[in-house]
Design a protein around this motif. Structure first.
Motif, PDB file in Angstrom:
ATOM      1  N   VAL A  39       2.176 -31.257  56.248  1.00 26.86           N
ATOM      2  CA  VAL A  39       1.517 -29.844  55.651  1.00 26.86           C
ATOM      3  C   VAL A  39       1.523 -28.501  56.616  1.00 26.86           C
ATOM      4  O   VAL A  39       2.367 -27.038  56.480  1.00 26.86           O
ATOM      5  N   LEU A  40       1.265 -28.860  57.670  1.00 25.54           N
ATOM      6  CA  LEU A  40       0.573 -27.520  58.773  1.00 25.54           C
ATOM      7  C   LEU A  40       1.977 -26.742  59.433  1.00 25.54           C
ATOM      8  O   LEU A  40       2.630 -26.204  59.951  1.00 25.54           O
ATOM      9  N   ILE A  41       3.059 -28.467  60.144  1.00 25.82           N
ATOM     10  CA  ILE A  41       3.883 -28.465  60.702  1.00 25.82           C
ATOM     11  C   ILE A  41       5.029 -28.844  61.086  1.00 25.82           C
ATOM     12  O   ILE A  41       6.332 -29.076  61.651  1.00 25.82           O
ATOM     13  N   GLY A  42       5.682 -29.090  59.745  1.00 29.92           N
ATOM     14  CA  GLY A  42       6.826 -30.448  58.973  1.00 29.92           C
ATOM     15  C   GLY A  42       7.331 -28.960  58.321  1.00 29.92           C
ATOM     16  O   GLY A  42       6.993 -28.020  57.843  1.00 29.92           O
ATOM     17  N   ASP A  43       8.706 -29.113  59.174  1.00 27.75           N
ATOM     18  CA  ASP A  43       9.655 -27.855  58.368  1.00 27.75           C
ATOM     19  C   ASP A  43      10.635 -28.422  57.532  1.00 27.75           C
ATOM     20  O   ASP A  43      11.751 -28.019  57.422  1.00 27.75           O
ATOM     21  N   ASP A  44      10.991 -29.590  57.552  1.00 28.42           N
ATOM     22  CA  ASP A  44      11.866 -30.345  56.336  1.00 28.42           C
ATOM     23  C   ASP A  44      11.363 -29.385  54.341  1.00 28.42           C
ATOM     24  O   ASP A  44      10.566 -29.042  54.356  1.00 28.42           O
ATOM     25  N   ALA A  45      12.519 -29.900  54.004  1.00 30.18           N
ATOM     26  CA  ALA A  45      11.984 -28.911  52.518  1.00 30.18           C
ATOM     27  C   ALA A  45      11.073 -29.891  51.776  1.00 30.18           C
ATOM     28  O   ALA A  45       9.687 -28.934  51.002  1.00 30.18           O
ATOM     29  N   THR A  46      11.113 -31.198  52.329  1.00 24.19           N
ATOM     30  CA  THR A  46       9.779 -31.864  51.653  1.00 24.19           C
ATOM     31  C   THR A  46       7.868 -31.162  52.154  1.00 24.19           C
ATOM     32  O   THR A  46       7.526 -30.780  51.085  1.00 24.19           O
ATOM     33  N   SER A  47       8.263 -30.757  53.693  1.00 25.72           N
ATOM     34  CA  SER A  47       6.875 -30.512  53.947  1.00 25.72           C
ATOM     35  C   SER A  47       6.740 -28.871  53.262  1.00 25.72           C
ATOM     36  O   SER A  47       5.774 -28.204  53.186  1.00 25.72           O
ATOM     37  N   GLU A  48       7.850 -28.065  53.456  1.00 19.69           N
ATOM     38  CA  GLU A  48       7.721 -26.564  52.757  1.00 19.69           C
ATOM     39  C   GLU A  48       7.329 -26.650  51.082  1.00 19.69           C
ATOM     40  O   GLU A  48       6.641 -25.716  51.122  1.00 19.69           O
ATOM     41  N   ARG A  49       7.637 -27.762  50.331  1.00 21.51           N
ATOM     42  CA  ARG A  49       6.777 -27.900  49.226  1.00 21.51           C
ATOM     43  C   ARG A  49       5.785 -28.228  49.196  1.00 21.51           C
ATOM     44  O   ARG A  49       5.094 -27.452  48.399  1.00 21.51           O
ATOM     45  N   TRP A  50       5.029 -28.817  50.235  1.00 19.35           N
ATOM     46  CA  TRP A  50       3.645 -29.366  49.893  1.00 19.35           C
ATOM     47  C   TRP A  50       2.841 -28.316  50.110  1.00 19.35           C
ATOM     48  O   TRP A  50       1.473 -27.735  49.442  1.00 19.35           O
ATOM     49  N   ARG A  51       3.107 -27.504  51.368  1.00 17.59           N
ATOM     50  CA  ARG A  51       2.758 -26.463  51.751  1.00 17.59           C
ATOM     51  C   ARG A  51       3.262 -25.084  50.512  1.00 17.59           C
ATOM     52  O   ARG A  51       2.152 -24.342  50.779  1.00 17.59           O
ATOM     53  N   ALA A  52       3.574 -24.799  49.831  1.00 15.40           N
ATOM     54  CA  ALA A  52       4.301 -23.272  49.038  1.00 15.40           C
ATOM     55  C   ALA A  52       3.566 -24.066  48.077  1.00 15.40           C
ATOM     56  O   ALA A  52       2.757 -23.267  47.473  1.00 15.40           O
ATOM     57  N   GLU A  53       3.180 -24.935  47.913  1.00 10.59           N
ATOM     58  CA  GLU A  53       1.834 -26.198  46.609  1.00 10.59           C
ATOM     59  C   GLU A  53       1.019 -25.329  47.695  1.00 10.59           C
ATOM     60  O   GLU A  53       0.137 -25.497  46.342  1.00 10.59           O
ATOM     61  N   TYR A  54       0.222 -26.157  48.336  1.00  5.30           N
ATOM     62  CA  TYR A  54      -1.273 -25.341  48.499  1.00  5.30           C
ATOM     63  C   TYR A  54      -1.396 -24.588  48.440  1.00  5.30           C
ATOM     64  O   TYR A  54      -3.101 -24.343  48.052  1.00  5.30           O
ATOM     65  N   MET A  55      -0.208 -23.398  49.121  1.00  5.37           N
ATOM     66  CA  MET A  55      -1.064 -21.930  48.959  1.00  5.37           C
ATOM     67  C   MET A  55      -1.384 -21.869  47.778  1.00  5.37           C
ATOM     68  O   MET A  55      -1.614 -21.186  47.328  1.00  5.37           O
ATOM     69  N   TYR A  56      -0.069 -22.339  46.846  1.00  4.62           N
ATOM     70  CA  TYR A  56      -0.168 -21.598  45.690  1.00  4.62           C
ATOM     71  C   TYR A  56      -1.666 -22.505  44.889  1.00  4.62           C
ATOM     72  O   TYR A  56      -2.040 -21.035  44.139  1.00  4.62           O
ATOM     73  N   SER A  57      -1.823 -23.320  44.933  1.00  2.00           N
ATOM     74  CA  SER A  57      -2.744 -23.428  44.132  1.00  2.00           C
ATOM     75  C   SER A  57      -4.386 -23.227  44.718  1.00  2.00           C
ATOM     76  O   SER A  57      -5.107 -23.283  43.927  1.00  2.00           O
ATOM     77  N   ARG A  58      -4.360 -22.632  45.493  1.00  2.00           N
ATOM     78  CA  ARG A  58      -5.498 -21.502  46.086  1.00  2.00           C
ATOM     79  C   ARG A  58      -6.120 -20.416  44.872  1.00  2.00           C
ATOM     80  O   ARG A  58      -6.277 -20.024  44.328  1.00  2.00           O
ATOM     81  N   ALA A  59      -4.427 -19.959  44.372  1.00  2.00           N
ATOM     82  CA  ALA A  59      -4.596 -19.352  43.332  1.00  2.00           C
ATOM     83  C   ALA A  59      -4.984 -19.700  42.112  1.00  2.00           C
ATOM     84  O   ALA A  59      -5.096 -18.941  40.624  1.00  2.00           O
ATOM     85  N   ALA A  60      -5.108 -21.686  41.429  1.00  2.00           N
ATOM     86  CA  ALA A  60      -5.553 -21.441  40.615  1.00  2.00           C
ATOM     87  C   ALA A  60      -6.507 -21.336  39.872  1.00  2.00           C
ATOM     88  O   ALA A  60      -7.070 -21.670  38.525  1.00  2.00           O
ATOM     89  N   THR A  61      -7.827 -20.694  41.036  1.00  2.00           N
ATOM     90  CA  THR A  61      -9.151 -20.200  40.246  1.00  2.00           C
ATOM     91  C   THR A  61      -8.998 -18.816  39.909  1.00  2.00           C
ATOM     92  O   THR A  61      -9.925 -17.911  39.733  1.00  2.00           O
ATOM     93  N   ILE A  62      -7.422 -17.514  39.769  1.00  2.00           N
ATOM     94  CA  ILE A  62      -7.272 -16.922  39.961  1.00  2.00           C
ATOM     95  C   ILE A  62      -6.546 -15.986  38.623  1.00  2.00           C
ATOM     96  O   ILE A  62      -6.798 -15.292  38.038  1.00  2.00           O
ATOM     97  N   TYR A  63      -5.330 -17.304  38.700  1.00  2.00           N
ATOM     98  CA  TYR A  63      -4.503 -16.538  37.356  1.00  2.00           C
ATOM     99  C   TYR A  63      -4.735 -17.070  36.571  1.00  2.00           C
ATOM    100  O   TYR A  63      -5.715 -18.119  36.301  1.00  2.00           O
ATOM    101  N   GLY A  64      -4.278 -16.196  35.815  1.00  2.00           N
ATOM    102  CA  GLY A  64      -4.853 -16.824  34.009  1.00  2.00           C
ATOM    103  C   GLY A  64      -6.122 -16.892  33.548  1.00  2.00           C
ATOM    104  O   GLY A  64      -6.845 -17.120  32.790  1.00  2.00           O
TER     105      GLY A  64
END
Lengths: 321, 376
Positions: free
Chosen positions: B330-355
């Motif tokens: 999540v923190l230093i991986g640059d492959d597609a799977t790591s990118e996905r985890w990172r994006a999902e982690y960041m997106y999850s921060r908004a779970a208590t904001i959107y909707g």
């Protein structure tokens, strides 16, 4: 399955019994309203009716003994049963050559019975169900955190064990599921009562010229309590519909943790009055803490689940649509 | 069509068409790739009938319980065939059209959404209107030949891909609050609309600013009654917390499963793993009850705020666990799977904001479910 109108009638009379009586008087009242018959007919429905009400009324009875006996498939459900030690659902006994060693707990039913039912491990994950003479047991009444509950501590190093012919490990897991379900219902009943006390207090208590229920900090704590209760409740209800060991353990953990979360928020809202011995809060709080520890605590059940998930590296597919 | 039959035949079909349904991109992919994947999957599912079950026949559906839609989305998410963010828009906007659009309009438009021909968006939030939706300022002025809309929306998901928008506009006086709002169904290629994507912290430009400059909208595109758009919004929001929430829950379960498969020994404690799994189960049990209540035709309301609090909490729990368990990825991986985890982690921060933020949900719970009265 019991008929709907019968269920309503039964619920009404159980409600009256739990609101008016506790202890031996409640046991008498429950016998009169047909609790044992209901438990024999449809254990899951009976449990789902009595235990939330018992929790809400902060009442005590021998119903947990009856539930475990029913889960074990025993014909005479009125016998006292030795319960597991605190924090675990492991069978309280260990049997070798017809003699049993016991480390467990019980309700006051044990003090009044000549014999008690014991589930004992015997070899590699197998169990025997049998009875012991209570005169062979060291039974110590416990005051502890929740004196009103009437818990007893039970030990025996070498007691005679009269095994039932058909007692097996399967019946123990069935008993654990039913006991965990009953306790989850009772814990949530207590948590809802605490929330209701805190809600009424928030509406009545005036500070800064208005009820404290107007303050968002107070409102959010009460909302948090309701979310914790309802999240657990949904799983508890699911256990009743689709009982399994996995699900019952998770329900018990969620109920125990959820009730403690609710109690923490509600106590903060109840503030000074909730800290007095005359306010009922502490009695519910004590009950929640004790019930959480029976048949596996939130903590122990969660660790057990986590270990299993990390070992198997897969998530069980529970509660399909 | 009953659920057991649907489940069995759909599962078989998904196995059979697995190679066609699987995304061509690795990991999360670009937004263009995600949209192409969504269109492909919806078309295949529509042509085979799956996407039509659970929707009324008058909008191109095949009838049957909404439970079938809940299962379809669950199955697609659980197999990593679609992303819940893009897939859920159908579940939010199609029910609104069915309830509030003129029958001919709904019959014309809803099949396009189900078939994946079109993306739609939802124009609610504004720069000055976040939690307080009733304060919105985007205006619709009545003229002889239709509405003219002027104003600005923000956080409009996928507006750059959208053909249509369910838009809330002020038709009453500025201080009419929730009594002076009208819902409109707007073509996004209308002259006067400018879409400007915002790059969000999870690296995607799914959210957009949308500018409306004297945009013409025919009267037939009014959803529900004039000045009664609040009812449309209030009807729509529980849908965000029912079927699409079930789909998102299935996705979170899949992610936890992936995490369990990937985590090195001893990276996570049993206690934290157990607790996250329990929070997902509580969400699932609660949301399952909501699915059945909706299927029975019950009106969903404030009680779905509990489902929303449970999912926001569970989503952040799952992603926190990922950061603890597979930190190097999540923190230093640059492959597609790591990118996905990172994006999902960041997106999850908004779970208590959107909707509807976590705070708004708790306000609703306090007022409507605990009956604490208003807070003024």
């Amino acid at each position: 399955m019991i008929e709907t109108t019968e269920v309503e009638l039964f619920e009404r009379s159980v409600r009256q019994a739990t609101e008016r009586h506790t202890g031996e008087a409640l046991d008498g009242a429950l016998r009169e309203v047909g609790w044992l018959e209901a438990l024999t007919d449809d254990a899951f429905t009976a449990v789902s009716i009595l235990f939330p009400l018992q929790g809400a009324a902060n009442a005590v009875s021998f119903a947990l003994d009856h539930v475990v006996a029913t889960g074990l498939g025993l014909k005479r459900t009125t016998e006292a049963v030795v319960l597991p030690r605190l924090g675990t659902w492991a069978a309280p006994g260990a049997v070798t050559d017809g003699r049993v060693a016991i480390r467990g707990l019980g309700t006051r039913a044990l003090l009044r019975s000549d014999r008690a039912v014991v589930v004992a491990a015997h070899e590699r994950g197998r169990f025997k169900v049998g009875t012991v003479s209570t005169s062979d047991l060291n039974v110590r009444p416990v005051q502890g955190m929740d004196p009103a509950f009437g818990l007893v501590d039970v030990t025996a190093d070498d007691a005679g064990f009269g095994a039932y012919p058909d007692g097996s490990g399967d019946t123990w897991s069935a008993a654990v599921v039913l006991a965990q379900l009953a306790l989850s219902y009772e814990i949530l009943g207590a948590a809802r009562a605490v929330l209701s006390l805190a809600r009424e207090h928030a509406l009545d208590r005036i500070q800064y010229g208005r009820p404290i229920s107007k303050f968002q900090a107070v409102r959010h704590r009460l909302a948090e309590a309701l979310v914790a209760i309802e999240g657990a409740d949904a799983v508890v209800t699911a256990v009743r519909e689709e009982p399994s060991s996995e699900l019952a353990a998770m329900a018990k953990a969620l109920a125990g943790r959820g009730a403690q979360t609710a109690a923490r928020h509600c106590q903060q809202v109840l503030a000074g009055i909730g800290f007095t011995a005359e306010h009922p809060f502490h009695r519910y709080f004590r009950r929640i803490l004790l019930l959480d520890q029976l048949f596996g605590s939130a903590r122990s059940l969660t660790l057990e689940l986590g270990d299993e998930l990390l070992r198997s590296r897969r998530l069980p597919m529970l509660l399909p649509l | 069509m009953d659920l057991p039959t649907f489940r069995k035949t759909l599962d078989d079909w998904l196995d059979q068409y697995a190679s066609q349904l699987v995304p061509e991109h690795d990991g999360r992919g670009t937004l263009d790739e995600a949209m192409a994947q969504l269109a492909k999957v919806k078309r295949l599912c529509y042509e085979s009938g799956w996407m039509r079950w659970g929707w009324p026949e008058r909008v191109g559906g095949l009838g049957g319980s909404p439970i079938l839609r809940a299962y379809l989305g669950e199955a697609l998410n659980a197999r990593d065939i679609v992303e819940p963010d893009v897939y859920s828009m159908t579940e939010v906007l199609a029910p609104t059209m069915i309830s509030f659009a003129a029958p001919e309009l709904a019959a014309d438009m809803v099949p396009r959404l189900l078939r994946g021909d079109e993306i739609w968006c939802q124009g609610f939030s504004e720069p000055g209107t976040g939690s307080n939706l009733a304060s919105l300022a985007c205006r619709a002025i009545r003229t002889d030949d239709g509405w003219r809309v002027t104003g600005q929306k923000v956080w409009t998901s996928y507006a750059q891909y959208a053909k249509r928008c369910v838009l809330l506009a002020r038709t009453g006086s500025q201080d009419s609050a929730h009594r002076g709002i009208t819902a409109l169904f707007v073509d996004m290629d209308s002259p006067g609309i400018t879409v400007r994507p915002l790059t969000a912290m999870h690296g995607s430009d799914e959210f957009c600013e949308v500018f409306y400059d004297d945009v013409a909208v025919p009267f037939e595109r009014t959803l529900g009654e004039v000045d009664r758009g609040w009812a449309v919004a209030m009807d729509l929001l529980p849908y965000e917390r029912s079927t699409s929430l079930w789909h998102r829950g299935a996705y979170l379960q899949r992610r936890l499963e992936r995490l369990l498969a990937a985590v090195p020994p001893d990276a996570l404690s049993a206690g934290e793993v157990g607790e996250v799994a329990q929070s997902l189960l509580a969400l699932r049990a609660r949301s399952r009850t909501t699915q059945y209540r909706m299927a029975e035709g019950q009106q969903l309301g404030a009680e779905t705020s509990i489902d929303k609090v449970l999912i926001a909490t569970a989503e952040q729990n799952v992603m926190d666990l990922a950061v603890h368990g597979i930190a190097p990825d999540v923190l230093i991986g640059d492959d597609a799977t790591s990118e996905r985890w990172r994006a999902e982690y960041m997106y999850s921060r908004a779970a208590t904001i959107y909707g509807g933020t976590a705070e708004i949900q708790r306000n609703i719970i306090a007022r409507r479910l605990l009956d604490l009265g208003d807070d003024r």
